[in-house]
Design an enzyme around this catalytic site. Structure first.
Site, PDB file in Angstrom:
ATOM      1  N   ALA A 216      -4.089  13.143   7.424  1.00  0.00           N
ATOM      2  CA  ALA A 216      -3.642  13.950   8.370  1.00  0.00           C
ATOM      3  C   ALA A 216      -4.858  15.360   7.594  1.00  0.00           C
ATOM      4  O   ALA A 216      -5.378  15.796   8.670  1.00  0.00           O
ATOM      5  CB  ALA A 216      -2.697  14.461   8.498  1.00  0.00           C
TER       6      ALA A 216
ATOM      7  N   HIS B  91       2.630  29.120 -17.616  1.00  0.00           N
ATOM      8  CA  HIS B  91       2.912  28.289 -18.214  1.00  0.00           C
ATOM      9  C   HIS B  91       3.947  28.676 -18.472  1.00  0.00           C
ATOM     10  O   HIS B  91       4.810  30.314 -18.561  1.00  0.00           O
ATOM     11  CB  HIS B  91       2.523  29.008 -19.419  1.00  0.00           C
ATOM     12  CG  HIS B  91       3.328  27.873 -20.975  1.00  0.00           C
ATOM     13  ND1 HIS B  91       3.300  26.842 -20.933  1.00  0.00           N
ATOM     14  CD2 HIS B  91       4.110  28.435 -21.642  1.00  0.00           C
ATOM     15  CE1 HIS B  91       4.668  26.101 -22.174  1.00  0.00           C
ATOM     16  NE2 HIS B  91       4.727  27.520 -22.396  1.00  0.00           N
TER      17      HIS B  91
ATOM     18  N   ALA C 243       4.043  -3.335   7.363  1.00  0.00           N
ATOM     19  CA  ALA C 243       3.418  -2.534   6.129  1.00  0.00           C
ATOM     20  C   ALA C 243       1.729  -2.302   6.431  1.00  0.00           C
ATOM     21  O   ALA C 243       1.711  -2.168   4.543  1.00  0.00           O
ATOM     22  CB  ALA C 243       4.225  -1.535   5.551  1.00  0.00           C
TER      23      ALA C 243
ATOM     24  N   ASP D 267      -8.752   9.609  12.399  1.00  0.00           N
ATOM     25  CA  ASP D 267      -8.026   7.813  12.225  1.00  0.00           C
ATOM     26  C   ASP D 267      -9.568   6.908  13.056  1.00  0.00           C
ATOM     27  O   ASP D 267      -9.826   7.059  12.428  1.00  0.00           O
ATOM     28  CB  ASP D 267      -7.002   7.339  12.068  1.00  0.00           C
ATOM     29  CG  ASP D 267      -6.204   7.418  11.781  1.00  0.00           C
ATOM     30  OD1 ASP D 267      -6.297   9.102  10.450  1.00  0.00           O
ATOM     31  OD2 ASP D 267      -4.925   7.645  11.402  1.00  0.00           O
TER      32      ASP D 267
ATOM     33  N   ARG E  36      -3.507  -0.935   9.917  1.00  0.00           N
ATOM     34  CA  ARG E  36      -2.902  -0.041  11.536  1.00  0.00           C
ATOM     35  C   ARG E  36      -4.897  -1.163  12.179  1.00  0.00           C
ATOM     36  O   ARG E  36      -5.717  -0.289  10.598  1.00  0.00           O
ATOM     37  CB  ARG E  36      -3.044   1.158  11.729  1.00  0.00           C
ATOM     38  CG  ARG E  36      -1.592   1.795  11.457  1.00  0.00           C
ATOM     39  CD  ARG E  36      -1.542   3.872  11.625  1.00  0.00           C
ATOM     40  NE  ARG E  36      -2.606   4.022   9.406  1.00  0.00           N
ATOM     41  CZ  ARG E  36      -2.928   5.104   9.870  1.00  0.00           C
ATOM     42  NH1 ARG E  36      -2.640   5.842  10.914  1.00  0.00           N
ATOM     43  NH2 ARG E  36      -3.785   5.121   8.722  1.00  0.00           N
TER      44      ARG E  36
ATOM     45  N   GLU F 209       2.192  -8.101  -1.552  1.00  0.00           N
ATOM     46  CA  GLU F 209       1.256  -7.977  -0.884  1.00  0.00           C
ATOM     47  C   GLU F 209       0.547  -8.824  -0.943  1.00  0.00           C
ATOM     48  O   GLU F 209       0.307 -10.206  -1.810  1.00  0.00           O
ATOM     49  CB  GLU F 209       0.888  -6.652  -2.466  1.00  0.00           C
ATOM     50  CG  GLU F 209       0.024  -6.503  -2.341  1.00  0.00           C
ATOM     51  CD  GLU F 209      -0.886  -5.822  -1.134  1.00  0.00           C
ATOM     52  OE1 GLU F 209      -2.158  -5.979  -0.641  1.00  0.00           O
ATOM     53  OE2 GLU F 209      -0.107  -5.316  -0.812  1.00  0.00           O
TER      54      GLU F 209
ATOM     55  N   GLY G 119       0.753  -1.331   0.296  1.00  0.00           N
ATOM     56  CA  GLY G 119       0.013  -0.085   0.340  1.00  0.00           C
ATOM     57  C   GLY G 119       0.655   1.001  -0.031  1.00  0.00           C
ATOM     58  O   GLY G 119       1.724   1.393  -0.155  1.00  0.00           O
ATOM     59  N   ILE G 120       0.249   2.063   0.414  1.00  0.00           N
ATOM     60  CA  ILE G 120       1.084   3.391   0.081  1.00  0.00           C
ATOM     61  C   ILE G 120       2.063   3.644   1.211  1.00  0.00           C
ATOM     62  O   ILE G 120       2.931   4.263   1.328  1.00  0.00           O
ATOM     63  CB  ILE G 120      -0.284   4.455   0.403  1.00  0.00           C
ATOM     64  CG1 ILE G 120      -0.574   5.015  -0.983  1.00  0.00           C
ATOM     65  CG2 ILE G 120       0.749   6.640   1.060  1.00  0.00           C
ATOM     66  CD1 ILE G 120      -2.062   5.983  -0.063  1.00  0.00           C
TER      67      ILE G 120
END
Length: 315
Positions: free
Chosen positions: A152, A289, A101, A144, A104, A32, A11-12
């Site tokens: 956040a 630009h 990772a 969370d 959570r 994964e 994941g991220i």
């Protein structure tokens, strides 16, 4: 050169940390359980990211789960198994370090919230209303612990709402007391290299839900700034409502981009969704630009059919 490391979870967060460790010289494997990395983002954006990052990873093990890890004198031996019945998995491998990772869990049941009368779900989340108020009227919760997305920037806006409601009630200020969290969309960013950012409806979601959309895709190979930066691998994509009810002037439903500083630019797409802009609104907004941000205006022009910076799509 550091010994090989394993990242549990594609994941991220895992990929962000992998970017850091790889830059410091680590060789990485990723495992994964699902069928692709960076779930939530459109596969075409992730494909570009993965092509650019192929050199960082020795092995990307998809549809694979980790079943055990044990410490040996030579390192940590990790055993794998297929995530799906009938699949295959690599043999056990030894790593110098393993980064966990895979996500959570909320701590609602660990903070004794129930002793204050606050209802906590079986998973540990605390439910709130649009004013961030729990089932106990004078207790508020944000961040969370109130649910996805665990970001956040979402938590900060929730905190603003809770603080305004509390202050409004204490001061007798009806305007403040009426504050509510009513964001239509919340952007997501993977702070990798290149960055991947998206907000609102994704193309994959549109297909799954049967929502007809018109896509504007602008390749950064046509961006003067990206070319000058030597980083023209990116793309910017916008999705507009293409239902019969839109009569060819559908509002923007979502967008995403992959490339350097994508996270710095996704806010404009979020604002466009909040304001109900269509392709003309965005395309006729003059962007400076040469910038990467003008790719958003160009993508809107592609969807509208008026972009002169890329060849017209073949019909």
């Amino acid at each position: 050169m550091l010994p090989p490391w394993l990242i549990l979870g594609g994941g991220i967060i895992g990929l962000e940390m992998g970017t850091v460790y790889s830059t410091l010289g680590a060789r990485l494997d990723v495992v994964e359980m699902l069928d692709g990395l960076m779930q939530g983002a459109d596969r075409d954006l992730v494909k570009i990211w993965q092509k650019m990052n192929a050199k960082r990873f020795d092995n990307i093990m998809l549809k694979t789960k980790t079943v055990s890890a044990r410490a040996l004198p030579e390192g940590i031996e990790v055993t794998f198994a297929p995530a799906e019945e009938g699949g295959t998995a690599p043999a056990p491998q030894v790593y110098d370090l393993v980064l966990q990772a895979v996500g959570r869990t909320p701590n609602g049941k660990k903070i004794a919230a129930d002793k204050a009368g606050v209802a906590v779900t079986d998973r540990g989340f605390i439910n709130v209303d649009i004013q961030m108020r729990t089932n106990v009227p004078h207790i508020f919760a944000i961040g969370d612990i109130v649910g996805q997305p665990m970001l956040a920037h979402k938590a900060v806006h929730e905190a603003h709402v809770a603080a305004e409601v509390i202050a409004g009630e204490l001061q007798g200020n009806k305007e403040l007391a009426a504050a509510a969290f009513n964001a239509r969309v919340i952007p997501s960013v993977a702070y990798t290299d290149p960055e991947v950012a998206w907000v609102g409806l994704t193309e994959d979601q549109a297909k799954a839900q049967g929502i007809k959309v018109k896509k504007g895709l602008f390749p950064w190979t046509a961006s003067g700034r990206a070319i000058a930066n030597g980083r023209d691998e990116g793309v910017t994509k916008l999705l507009f409502d293409d239902s019969p009810e839109a009569h060819g002037h559908g509002k923007i439903l979502g967008g995403g981009m992959v490339g350097t500083h994508a996270g710095d630019m996704i806010g404009e797409i979020a604002l466009a969704i909040e304001m109900g802009a269509d392709a003309v609104d965005i395309g006729k907004t003059i962007h400076p630009h040469p910038t990467l941000g003008e790719s958003i205006g160009m993508a809107a022009e592609v969807a509208h059919g008026s972009c002169t910076d890329v060849p017209p799509a073949r019909k």
